[in-house]
Design a protein around this motif. Structure first.
Motif, mmCIF file in Angstrom:
data_model
loop_
_atom_site.group_PDB
_atom_site.id
_atom_site.type_symbol
_atom_site.label_atom_id
_atom_site.label_comp_id
_atom_site.label_asym_id
_atom_site.label_seq_id
_atom_site.Cartn_x
_atom_site.Cartn_y
_atom_site.Cartn_z
ATOM 1 N N ALA A 61 0.907 -1.203 -0.088
ATOM 2 C CA ALA A 61 0.100 -0.085 -0.038
ATOM 3 C C ALA A 61 0.893 1.168 -0.146
ATOM 4 N N GLN A 62 0.431 2.162 -0.821
ATOM 5 C CA GLN A 62 1.098 3.492 -0.636
ATOM 6 C C GLN A 62 0.319 4.370 0.432
ATOM 7 N N GLY A 115 -4.313 7.161 -1.822
ATOM 8 C CA GLY A 115 -3.390 5.997 -2.437
ATOM 9 C C GLY A 115 -4.029 5.195 -3.030
ATOM 10 N N SER A 116 -3.297 3.955 -3.111
ATOM 11 C CA SER A 116 -3.959 2.966 -3.629
ATOM 12 C C SER A 116 -3.353 1.473 -2.831
ATOM 13 N N ILE A 117 -4.154 0.421 -2.971
ATOM 14 C CA ILE A 117 -3.709 -0.726 -2.561
ATOM 15 C C ILE A 117 -3.334 -1.773 -3.538
ATOM 16 N N SER A 118 -2.300 -2.554 -3.626
ATOM 17 C CA SER A 118 -2.071 -3.584 -4.748
ATOM 18 C C SER A 118 -1.803 -4.941 -3.933
ATOM 19 N N GLY A 119 -2.526 -5.804 -4.325
ATOM 20 C CA GLY A 119 -2.643 -7.104 -3.774
ATOM 21 C C GLY A 119 -1.545 -8.015 -4.582
ATOM 22 N N GLU A 175 1.937 1.513 -8.212
ATOM 23 C CA GLU A 175 2.287 2.702 -8.995
ATOM 24 C C GLU A 175 1.971 4.060 -8.073
ATOM 25 N N PRO A 176 2.891 4.946 -8.239
ATOM 26 C CA PRO A 176 2.270 6.149 -7.589
ATOM 27 C C PRO A 176 1.255 6.868 -8.151
#
Length: 165
Positions: free
Chosen positions: A114-115, A151-155, A161-162
Motif C-alpha cells: 500500500a502507498q 493512495g492505492s492498495i495492490s494485492g 504505482e504512484p
C-alpha cells in the motif's frame, strides 16, 4: 448485548457503501470475511476451518480514509468494538449478526502493498486540497479528496504505482 474490543484480519467481501445520515453524519459500511485455516498434521495440508462474516461500520475521521482507499477484495485489518445485533427477518425468523464499530481499519501488509499518503497538515479534512490553497504543502497531491491525498492498495505483491503523478 455485550461489547468487546477485537482485531479481525480478513478480506472485504462487499463494496464499501458511504451513507449520509439525517443528523449530518456519514458512515461507511462493508462486510468482512475472515477465513480460519489450520494445519492438518495427518495430511500435512492446510485446510479451511470456516469463515467468520461481520459487518464493519466506520464513522467520523475514518469515513474519508476508508471511502478513498478500500475496495471489495482488499485484505484488511480492522480493530473496534464487537457486538451482536439480534433481529427478526421479514419471514419471522430470529437472526443474529456480528457487527464491529471500527476504531481503525487498514490494509493487511502481509498480503498486499500500500502507498501511504498522510492527511495534509495545511488543510481541514472536509475541504479539497488545492495547489494554490493558502499554506499548501509543497509536493502534496493537489487532487486529494476530503482534505487528503489518496493512495492505492495492490494485492499483486509488487510495489503500487504512484498516484497523482
Amino acid at each position: 448485548m455485550y461489547e468487546a474490543n477485537a482485531t479481525v484480519i480478513g478480506t472485504i467481501a462487499t463494496h464499501p457503501v458511504k451513507r449520509d445520515l439525517a443528523n449530518g453524519e456519514q458512515v461507511v459500511t462493508f462486510r468482512l470475511a475472515s477465513n480460519s485455516r489450520r494445519l492438518d498434521h495427518t495430511s500435512g495440508q492446510w485446510v479451511d476451518n470456516g469463515t467468520l462474516y461481520l459487518t464493519i461500520s466506520c464513522w467520523r475521521r475514518l469515513v474519508a480514509g476508508v471511502d478513498a482507499s478500500l475496495h471489495r477484495g482488499d485484505p484488511v485489518i480492522a480493530y473496534g468494538r464487537l457486538r451482536s445485533h439480534e433481529y427478526r427477518s421479514k419471514d419471522g425468523v430470529e437472526r443474529r449478526d456480528l457487527e464491529m464499530r471500527a476504531i481503525t481499519v487498514g490494509p493487511d501488509l502481509s498480503r498486499c502493498a500500500a502507498q501511504v499518503r498522510r492527511w495534509s497538515a495545511a488543510a481541514p479534512r472536509n475541504t479539497a486540497v488545492g495547489a494554490s490553497a493558502a499554506g499548501g504543502v509543497p509536493g502534496e497531491d493537489p487532487t486529494g479528496a476530503a482534505g487528503m491525498a489518496t493512495g492505492s492498495i495492490s494485492g499483486s505483491g509488487s510495489a503500487p504505482e504512484p498516484v497523482g503523478t
